[in-house]
Design an enzyme around this catalytic site. Structure first.
Site, PDB file in Angstrom:
ATOM      1  CD  GLU A  41      35.489 -24.622   1.801  1.00 30.44           C
ATOM      2  OE1 GLU A  41      35.976 -25.057   0.731  1.00 30.44           O
ATOM      3  OE2 GLU A  41      36.064 -23.765   2.495  1.00 30.44           O
ATOM      4  NE  ARG A  45      35.518 -16.955   5.251  1.00 33.92           N
ATOM      5  CZ  ARG A  45      36.131 -16.280   4.308  1.00 33.92           C
ATOM      6  NH1 ARG A  45      35.809 -15.024   4.105  1.00 33.92           N
ATOM      7  NH2 ARG A  45      37.053 -16.841   3.581  1.00 33.92           N
ATOM      8  CE  LYS A 129      41.390 -22.790   1.367  1.00 28.25           C
ATOM      9  NZ  LYS A 129      40.000 -22.429   1.607  1.00 28.25           N
TER      10      LYS A 129
HETATM   11  O1  ELE Z   1      37.454 -19.368   4.295  1.00 26.12           O
HETATM   12  C1  ELE Z   1      38.400 -20.130   4.115  1.00 26.12           C
HETATM   13  O2  ELE Z   1      38.525 -21.213   4.652  1.00 26.12           O
HETATM   14  C2  ELE Z   1      39.459 -19.732   3.228  1.00 26.12           C
HETATM   15  O3  ELE Z   1      40.502 -20.262   3.309  1.00 26.12           O
HETATM   16  C3  ELE Z   1      39.292 -18.718   2.268  1.00 26.12           C
HETATM   17  C4  ELE Z   1      38.319 -18.968   1.162  1.00 26.12           C
HETATM   18  O4  ELE Z   1      38.487 -20.221   0.575  1.00 26.12           O
HETATM   19  C5  ELE Z   1      38.568 -17.912   0.193  1.00 26.12           C
HETATM   20  O5  ELE Z   1      38.472 -16.682   0.853  1.00 26.12           O
HETATM   21  C6  ELE Z   1      37.662 -17.892  -0.973  1.00 26.12           C
HETATM   22  O6  ELE Z   1      38.262 -17.001  -1.839  1.00 26.12           O
HETATM   23  P1  ELE Z   1      37.538 -16.171  -2.935  1.00 26.12           P
HETATM   24  O7  ELE Z   1      36.920 -17.148  -3.881  1.00 26.12           O
HETATM   25  O8  ELE Z   1      38.617 -15.360  -3.555  1.00 26.12           O
HETATM   26  O9  ELE Z   1      36.501 -15.345  -2.227  1.00 26.12           O
END
Ligand code: ELE
Length: 208
Positions: A41, A45, A129
Site C-alpha cells: 500500500e 502522503r 480498515k
Molecule cells: O495513511 C493512511 O491511510 C492511514 O490511515 C494511516 C496508516 O495506515 C497508519 O498511519 C499506519 O500506522 P502505523 O503502522 O502505526 O505507522
C-alpha cells in the site's frame, strides 16, 4: 484479485509505505516480495506516491499495489489512473465512498467505531480498515465488534507491530493487519533492501 476480501487473504501483513522518491519503489516492492509479502500500500502522503504506484504496477507485476491515505475523490481517480489495484481510506465520507466505488477497484474504507462500520454495512460493504486500531481500543475493541457485526472483516492499522500483530490476527474478524514498520524510512533512504526483506519475512511467517 477482484474483491477486498481476497486482498486481505494475500498476506498476514499489508505494508503501509511512505516514499519520498518514486525511483526506489520497485526495489522496495521486490524486497517485500522476496520476504513473502504479496501486497504493498503506497500512501498518497507524498508528491512521489502516484509515480511510485505507476512504477510498481508496470515493473513488479507479481505484487498487488494499492494506494493508501486516499482522502479525496480526486485522489481516488488519480490512484486508479496510476494503476493502483486497490484503494485504502483512513476514514470515510459519502463523497469519498462514491468516488472509490466509481473506480470499480476493490477498496478498504476506514472505520473506527461501530456506527461508522454500520454505515458502511448499509452501503453493502463488509471488508473494512479499522483505523487508528491501537488508539481505538485495539484487539479488545475488534473482538467486541464481532458480537453485533459478525459479517464484517477488518484490516486493523495504526499502532500495529510485529509484537502485537498476533493478538489481532487471532480474531475471527481480522483478515490481515496493516503497518508501516516493514519499510522504515531510514532503511528506504539507505537502500537497505535486505533489512526490508528480513522484516517482510518475519511478517509473512505470522499466521493469518
Ligand atoms: O495513511 C493512511 O491511510 C492511514 O490511515 C494511516 C496508516 O495506515 C497508519 O498511519 C499506519 O500506522 P502505523 O503502522 O502505526 O505507522
Amino acid at each position: 484479485m477482484t474483491t477486498s476480501s481476497e486482498l486481505l487473504d494475500l498476506s498476514p501483513v499489508m505494508p503501509v509505505v511512505v516514499l519520498d522518491e518514486a525511483e526506489v519503489a520497485p526495489d522496495v516492492a521486490r524486497a517485500l516480495l522476496a520476504g513473502g509479502i504479496r501486497t504493498i500500500e503506497l500512501t498518497l502522503r507524498t508528491p512521489a506516491a502516484l509515480a511510485a504506484i505507476e512504477k510498481v504496477a508496470s515493473q513488479v507485476p507479481d505484487i498487488v499495489v494499492g494506494a493508501g491515505t486516499v482522502t479525496t475523490p480526486r485522489q481516488a481517480a488519480d490512484a486508479a489512473d496510476a494503476g493502483a489495484a486497490f484503494l485504502v481510506t483512513p476514514g470515510t465520507t459519502e463523497s469519498l465512498l462514491d468516488a472509490v466505488t466509481a473506480t470499480g477497484l476493490p477498496f478498504l474504507p476506514g472505520a473506527a467505531t461501530v456506527s461508522e462500520a454500520m454505515r458502511l454495512t448499509e452501503r453493502g460493504l463488509d471488508t473494512l480498515k479499522f483505523f487508528p486500531a491501537a488508539a481505538s481500543g485495539g484487539p479488545a475493541a475488534l473482538k467486541a465488534f464481532a458480537g453485533p457485526l459478525p459479517q464484517l472483516t477488518f484490516c486493523p492499522t495504526g499502532g500495529v507491530s510485529v509484537a502485537n500483530a498476533p493478538d489481532y490476527l487471532a480474531l475471527s474478524n481480522v483478515g490481515c493487519v496493516g503497518g508501516s514498520w516493514l519499510t522504515p524510512g531510514d532503511a528506504v533512504a539507505a537502500r537497505d533492501f535486505e533489512r526490508i526483506e528480513a522484516l517482510a519475512k518475519e511478517c509473512s511467517a505470522l499466521a493469518a
